[in-house]
Design an enzyme around this catalytic site. Structure first.
Site, mmCIF file in Angstrom:
data_model
loop_
_atom_site.group_PDB
_atom_site.id
_atom_site.type_symbol
_atom_site.label_atom_id
_atom_site.label_comp_id
_atom_site.label_asym_id
_atom_site.label_seq_id
_atom_site.Cartn_x
_atom_site.Cartn_y
_atom_site.Cartn_z
ATOM 1 N N HIS A 146 57.734 60.873 10.470
ATOM 2 C CA HIS A 146 58.856 61.824 10.614
ATOM 3 C C HIS A 146 59.878 61.159 11.532
ATOM 4 C CE1 HIS A 146 60.344 66.142 11.213
ATOM 5 N NE2 HIS A 146 60.942 65.511 12.205
ATOM 6 N N CYS A 191 67.111 68.351 17.042
ATOM 7 C CA CYS A 191 66.316 69.417 17.646
ATOM 8 C C CYS A 191 67.091 69.971 18.822
ATOM 9 C CB CYS A 191 64.962 68.887 18.103
ATOM 10 S SG CYS A 191 63.999 70.131 18.992
HETATM 11 P P1 HMG Z 1 58.653 81.813 25.894
HETATM 12 O O1 HMG Z 1 60.020 82.272 26.275
HETATM 13 O O2 HMG Z 1 57.918 80.942 26.828
HETATM 14 O O3 HMG Z 1 57.608 82.965 25.564
HETATM 15 O O4 HMG Z 1 58.775 81.107 24.466
HETATM 16 P P2 HMG Z 1 57.687 84.491 25.352
HETATM 17 O O5 HMG Z 1 56.331 84.832 24.849
HETATM 18 O O6 HMG Z 1 58.184 85.144 26.620
HETATM 19 O O7 HMG Z 1 58.751 84.740 24.198
HETATM 20 C C1 HMG Z 1 60.127 84.862 24.399
HETATM 21 C C2 HMG Z 1 60.672 85.944 23.475
HETATM 22 O O8 HMG Z 1 60.482 85.512 22.117
HETATM 23 C C3 HMG Z 1 59.946 87.266 23.591
HETATM 24 O O9 HMG Z 1 60.897 88.278 23.268
HETATM 25 C C4 HMG Z 1 58.897 87.205 22.519
HETATM 26 O O10 HMG Z 1 58.508 88.463 22.049
HETATM 27 C C5 HMG Z 1 59.626 86.452 21.434
HETATM 28 P P3 HMG Z 1 61.396 89.324 24.375
HETATM 29 O O11 HMG Z 1 60.132 90.007 24.858
HETATM 30 O O12 HMG Z 1 62.034 88.482 25.442
HETATM 31 O O13 HMG Z 1 62.351 90.202 23.635
HETATM 32 N N1 HMG Z 1 58.738 85.656 20.572
HETATM 33 C C6 HMG Z 1 58.882 85.569 19.233
HETATM 34 N N2 HMG Z 1 59.754 86.131 18.396
HETATM 35 C C7 HMG Z 1 59.626 85.833 17.068
HETATM 36 N N3 HMG Z 1 58.689 84.987 16.598
HETATM 37 C C8 HMG Z 1 57.796 84.398 17.428
HETATM 38 C C9 HMG Z 1 57.874 84.691 18.808
HETATM 39 N N4 HMG Z 1 57.173 84.298 19.872
HETATM 40 C C10 HMG Z 1 57.706 84.879 20.952
HETATM 41 N N5 HMG Z 1 56.882 83.570 16.946
HETATM 42 C C11 HMG Z 1 58.009 80.125 22.413
HETATM 43 C C12 HMG Z 1 57.679 80.428 23.859
HETATM 44 C C13 HMG Z 1 56.926 79.211 21.864
HETATM 45 C C14 HMG Z 1 58.044 81.433 21.620
HETATM 46 C C15 HMG Z 1 59.386 79.430 22.366
HETATM 47 O O14 HMG Z 1 59.349 78.342 23.241
HETATM 48 C C16 HMG Z 1 59.776 78.962 20.993
HETATM 49 O O15 HMG Z 1 59.987 79.753 20.094
HETATM 50 N N6 HMG Z 1 59.919 77.621 20.807
HETATM 51 C C17 HMG Z 1 60.231 77.026 19.529
HETATM 52 C C18 HMG Z 1 61.296 75.979 19.696
HETATM 53 C C19 HMG Z 1 61.607 75.358 18.363
HETATM 54 O O16 HMG Z 1 61.511 75.993 17.323
HETATM 55 N N7 HMG Z 1 62.017 74.053 18.387
HETATM 56 C C20 HMG Z 1 62.367 73.337 17.212
HETATM 57 C C21 HMG Z 1 61.218 73.020 16.325
HETATM 58 S S1 HMG Z 1 60.237 71.627 16.901
HETATM 59 C C22 HMG Z 1 61.019 70.245 16.205
HETATM 60 O O17 HMG Z 1 62.096 70.369 15.693
HETATM 61 C C23 HMG Z 1 60.303 68.928 16.204
HETATM 62 C C24 HMG Z 1 59.758 68.535 14.832
HETATM 63 O O18 HMG Z 1 60.794 68.479 13.862
HETATM 64 C C25 HMG Z 1 59.068 67.177 14.892
HETATM 65 C C26 HMG Z 1 59.911 66.114 15.588
HETATM 66 O O19 HMG Z 1 61.031 65.817 15.158
HETATM 67 O O20 HMG Z 1 59.401 65.621 16.607
HETATM 68 C C27 HMG Z 1 58.722 69.566 14.344
HETATM 69 MG MG MG Z 2 62.161 66.734 13.625
#
Ligand code: HMG
Ligand code: MG
Length: 287
Positions: free
Chosen positions: A205, A238
């Site tokens: 990737h 990202c």
């Molecule tokens: P957090 O703030 O530490 O945890 O986030 P939280 O539990 O307090 O959640 C924050 C809020 O999100 C809360 O809402 C939760 O309910 C809600 P509030 O109470 O404040 O109203 N929440 C959700 N809502 C919908 N769906 C869910 C969910 N989970 C919590 N599943 C968390 C921790 C993991 C949720 C956050 O850090 C997060 O969502 N991170 C994802 C970031 C992301 O998507 N990054 C891009 C993808 S990775 C990438 O691109 C790399 C890749 O391509 C490979 C590469 O290139 O290396 C894969």
């Molecule tokens: Mg990626």
């Protein structure tokens, strides 16, 4: 018989997640439908992450509900925790992906968790997936370089790969998240990773920040990898990896693989059409 290689299309997720304009679900659906006609077997169409963290992906359920499913294509979704998994399953995802980082700095920035904490969160996800018979793919980010911690030791990557293997991930995708990896670094990383998981369960990737993605594809091919993630139109980046440019373009990987004699099963015309559509979405003038 020609050797086969596969492109795992990540444009609708990795490609679009970083776009500033809020792209309407209808445009995302049209892109996925165009990709479904191009011959991909797997397309990552959404992520079920916190909408506060990645607002662009908040409409994943709508996208999955609106697409025209092509027979034989698996539509994948990224899931950071059990809540995300349940959302993806309810929306009809055919497979999910859990994602961890090889570096602590990016793990904190992307998941607000240490590597160990993020892996612990995946425990209930993989347990639920196993009970449902849902295939789980794994991602490891920052396999050579981290935007916060710098150079990432291959042993750190191998450790996370082994953890994802132990979770039962059917394939593990190795992410050069910020596209800084050199062919030498990718080779050294693969040396360590292949001690844990065979090449036929790994994917490359690559992001193309430094123009080295195709060179890194070649290194991975030489090591026996045959699956590569890419995004049509070279979209992507990202939001939590400063400096990350787009994914390597599907069009470029396709041409590269075919020039090396690999059969991908893709229709280059249909891929190019989807690529133009993705670029128009970026510009904001999609039909
Ligand atoms: P957090 O703030 O530490 O945890 O986030 P939280 O539990 O307090 O959640 C924050 C809020 O999100 C809360 O809402 C939760 O309910 C809600 P509030 O109470 O404040 O109203 N929440 C959700 N809502 C919908 N769906 C869910 C969910 N989970 C919590 N599943 C968390 C921790 C993991 C949720 C956050 O850090 C997060 O969502 N991170 C994802 C970031 C992301 O998507 N990054 C891009 C993808 S990775 C990438 O691109 C790399 C890749 O391509 C490979 C590469 O290139 O290396 C894969
Ligand atoms: Mg990626």
């Amino acid at each position: 018989m020609s050797a086969r290689a596969e492109i795992f299309e990540v444009g609708p997720r990795d490609g679009l997640q970083n776009e500033r304009r809020m792209i309407p679900a209808a445009e995302k659906i049209a892109l996925v439908d165009a990709l479904s006609r191009a011959g991909f077997r797997r397309i990552e169409v959404a992520s079920f992450v916190s909408p506060k963290w990645v607002p662009q992906m908040a409409d994943g359920a709508e996208v999955l509900a609106g697409i025209e499913r092509a027979p034989g294509v698996r539509y994948a979704a990224l899931t950071p925790n059990l809540r995300g998994y349940e959302g993806a399953r309810a929306a009809g995802a055919d497979e999910v992906a859990i994602f961890a980082s090889a570096s602590e700095g990016f793990s904190k920035a992307n998941l607000n968790a240490t590597i160990a904490e993020s892996l612990a969160r995946f425990d209930p996800v993989v347990a639920a997936a196993r009970a449902d018979g849902m295939p789980v793919r794994g991602y490891v980010s920052c396999v050579t370089d981290c935007p916060f911690d710098g150079v990432v030791p291959p042993a750190d990557v191998a450790r996370v790969v082994a953890a994802l293997r132990d979770f039962g991930c059917y394939e593990i995708s190795l992410g050069d998240t910020i596209g800084r990896g050199t062919p030498e670094a990718v080779d050294a990383m693969l040396d360590a990773v292949l001690e844990e998981v065979p090449a036929d369960r790994l994917a490359g990737h690559f992001h193309d920040t430094a123009g080295r993605a195709l060179g890194n594809v070649d290194v991975a091919l030489a090591r026996g990898l045959r699956v590569f993630d890419a995004a049509v139109g070279g979209l992507g980046g990202c939001p939590y990896a400063p400096g990350a440019a787009g994914n390597v373009a599907t069009e470029a990987v396709l041409a590269h693989l075919e020039a090396r004699g690999f059969v991908t099963g893709l229709d280059p015309e249909a891929v190019a059409k989807a690529g133009r559509m993705a670029q128009a979405m970026r510009r904001g003038d999609a039909a």
